[in-house]
Design an enzyme around this catalytic site. Sequence first.
Site, PDB file in Angstrom:
ATOM      1  N   TRP A   1       0.859  -1.191   0.000  1.00 40.03           N
ATOM      2  CA  TRP A   1       0.000   0.000   0.000  1.00 40.03           C
ATOM      3  C   TRP A   1       0.896   1.241   0.000  1.00 40.03           C
ATOM      4  CZ3 TRP A   1      -2.021   2.789   4.790  1.00 40.03           C
ATOM      5  CH2 TRP A   1      -3.019   3.700   4.448  1.00 40.03           C
TER       6      TRP A   1
ATOM      7  N   ASP B   1      -1.133  -5.665   9.323  1.00 43.37           N
ATOM      8  CA  ASP B   1      -2.033  -4.602   8.888  1.00 43.37           C
ATOM      9  C   ASP B   1      -3.287  -5.306   8.384  1.00 43.37           C
ATOM     10  OD1 ASP B   1      -3.414  -2.544   7.809  1.00 43.37           O
ATOM     11  OD2 ASP B   1      -1.843  -1.863   6.441  1.00 43.37           O
TER      12      ASP B   1
ATOM     13  N   LYS C   1     -13.463  -0.280   5.853  1.00 43.31           N
ATOM     14  CA  LYS C   1     -14.036  -1.037   4.746  1.00 43.31           C
ATOM     15  C   LYS C   1     -15.146  -1.973   5.201  1.00 43.31           C
ATOM     16  CE  LYS C   1     -10.585   0.876   3.016  1.00 43.31           C
ATOM     17  NZ  LYS C   1      -9.581   0.957   2.002  1.00 43.31           N
TER      18      LYS C   1
HETATM   19  N1  PLP Z   1      -3.799  -0.545   5.339  1.00 42.91           N
HETATM   20  C1  PLP Z   1      -4.169  -0.929   4.116  1.00 42.91           C
HETATM   21  C2  PLP Z   1      -3.503  -2.123   3.499  1.00 42.91           C
HETATM   22  C3  PLP Z   1      -5.169  -0.243   3.435  1.00 42.91           C
HETATM   23  O1  PLP Z   1      -5.513  -0.627   2.216  1.00 42.91           O
HETATM   24  C4  PLP Z   1      -5.795   0.852   4.041  1.00 42.91           C
HETATM   25  C5  PLP Z   1      -6.829   1.565   3.304  1.00 42.91           C
HETATM   26  O2  PLP Z   1      -7.378   2.534   3.539  1.00 42.91           O
HETATM   27  C6  PLP Z   1      -5.368   1.217   5.332  1.00 42.91           C
HETATM   28  C7  PLP Z   1      -4.373   0.498   5.939  1.00 42.91           C
HETATM   29  C8  PLP Z   1      -5.894   2.406   6.056  1.00 42.91           C
HETATM   30  O3  PLP Z   1      -7.154   2.275   6.546  1.00 42.91           O
HETATM   31  P1  PLP Z   1      -7.960   3.546   7.058  1.00 42.91           P
HETATM   32  O4  PLP Z   1      -8.661   4.112   5.870  1.00 42.91           O
HETATM   33  O5  PLP Z   1      -8.864   2.977   8.077  1.00 42.91           O
HETATM   34  O6  PLP Z   1      -6.988   4.508   7.629  1.00 42.91           O
HETATM   35  O1  TYF Z   2      -5.554   1.732  -1.212  1.00 44.77           O
HETATM   36  C1  TYF Z   2      -6.656   2.291  -1.210  1.00 44.77           C
HETATM   37  O2  TYF Z   2      -7.205   2.640  -2.246  1.00 44.77           O
HETATM   38  C2  TYF Z   2      -7.380   2.529   0.100  1.00 44.77           C
HETATM   39  C3  TYF Z   2      -7.734   3.963   0.363  1.00 44.77           C
HETATM   40  O3  TYF Z   2      -3.471   7.517   1.306  1.00 44.77           O
HETATM   41  C4  TYF Z   2      -6.601   4.881   0.611  1.00 44.77           C
HETATM   42  O4  TYF Z   2      -6.624   1.944   1.088  1.00 44.77           O
HETATM   43  C5  TYF Z   2      -5.650   5.162  -0.356  1.00 44.77           C
HETATM   44  C6  TYF Z   2      -4.607   6.046  -0.127  1.00 44.77           C
HETATM   45  C7  TYF Z   2      -4.509   6.667   1.079  1.00 44.77           C
HETATM   46  C8  TYF Z   2      -5.466   6.408   2.054  1.00 44.77           C
HETATM   47  C9  TYF Z   2      -6.491   5.526   1.813  1.00 44.77           C
END
Ligand code: PLP
Ligand code: TYF
Length: 398
Positions: A130, A211, A246
């Site tokens: 990510w 995570d 989510k």
């Molecule tokens: N970790 C991963 C792998 C994710 O895809 C996301 C997406 O948003 C997050 C953490 C962060 O989650 P949040 O939106 O609850 O901060």
């Molecule tokens: O990977 C995604 O699309 C979600 C949403 O800085 C997201 O996890 C994407 C980027 C970001 C925060 C949330």
Amino acid sequence: MFEHIQVAPADPILGLNDAYRNETNPNKINLGVGVYKDEAGATPILKSVKQAEERLVKNEKTKSYLSIEGPEAYRDAVQALLFGADHEIIAKQRARTAQSPGGTGALRIAAEFIKKHLPGATVWVSNPTWANHQSVFQSVGLEVGSYAYYDATTKSLDFEAMLASLSQVPEGDVVLFHGCCHNPTGIDPTTEQWAQLAKLCSKQGFLPLFDFAYQGFGSGLEEDATGLRIFLNQVQEMLIANSFSKNFGLYNERVGALTVVCETSDHADAAFSQVKRCIRANYSNPPAHGSAVVSEILNDPQLRSLWEMELQAMRTRIHEMRSLFVSTLRAKGVAQDFSFISKQQGMFSFSGLTPDQVAQLRSEFGIYIVGSGRISVAGMTKDNMEPLCDAIAKVLAD
Ligand code: PLP
Ligand code: TYF
């Protein structure tokens, strides 16, 4: 004072979302950001959430501060979801959980905790991972390394290479694993592979950081915790950053948690006191609404079963879209084999589309995909599938 400041680059995913909002093509399709869409292309509030909110509005008596770690009912519910209610960790009180502002907030607190209490530790993330992982850890001054994960030629997990990289990780470093529904590839280790990873972790002596942002989006709430629980049978210590953005559709309420698992309850008390110290210096104490909704749902049998049904419906729809995407591309005469997409888990897949093809999809068709070729399957619907697959067939043929 500020005249020397340079413009920062946009977030590769959230920046794309902003660009999508300004896109004027009336047939635009957003497969960028990981936000669940229903069949109508909307991101509605879950019924279970609405019902919980109605109760909360009626019964809420104060807006006074929460504690630094958030309400007990919430923290207990998080642990039951992560470990299973009967887990030995809960009975022996070896874990402590703090509510956090989203999964990102949990990762950030974990980062500060690691920086302060595991001096010199490097954090290892999968290649790819990510986009925000690197920034979160680097922003507290941690070194970030990457371990092998994805094989672009076979479009699968390169498990041998993964094991080989992780065998180089020294004792005391931290390895981040995606609990399920790997973002961005959609490829998770199998049960046997999790067992091998857990063994390696225990042999090498690195700390696992899970995570866990998509529990329930892969195969089910329990099934998706398989990797995490296999690790917990093998190692005594772990950090877990989980998100309810989510699986409860509570994106903008910012609700998640950081859980520290220790060898003993005393160790957990000490470690947790330091987690609370990090929180205090960041945002003092968490927002109330999101966690109140989650604990209302998880602690009420009727709301919980409604939520589980709604979660299942989201999961099933995504799997259906995966199959429909593969069969529609095939029906359009696309020669490349996209069948790997129907085997993957969660919102995302690595499509194999090149940056040029991604750019062409955007400029010619108003279709938004992350530059790496990651597609959010959760943004596909029966209505946009035909134009989407026509456009992909076109760019692949060009
Ligand atoms: N970790 C991963 C792998 C994710 O895809 C996301 C997406 O948003 C997050 C953490 C962060 O989650 P949040 O939106 O609850 O901060
Ligand atoms: O990977 C995604 O699309 C979600 C949403 O800085 C997201 O996890 C994407 C980027 C970001 C925060 C949330």
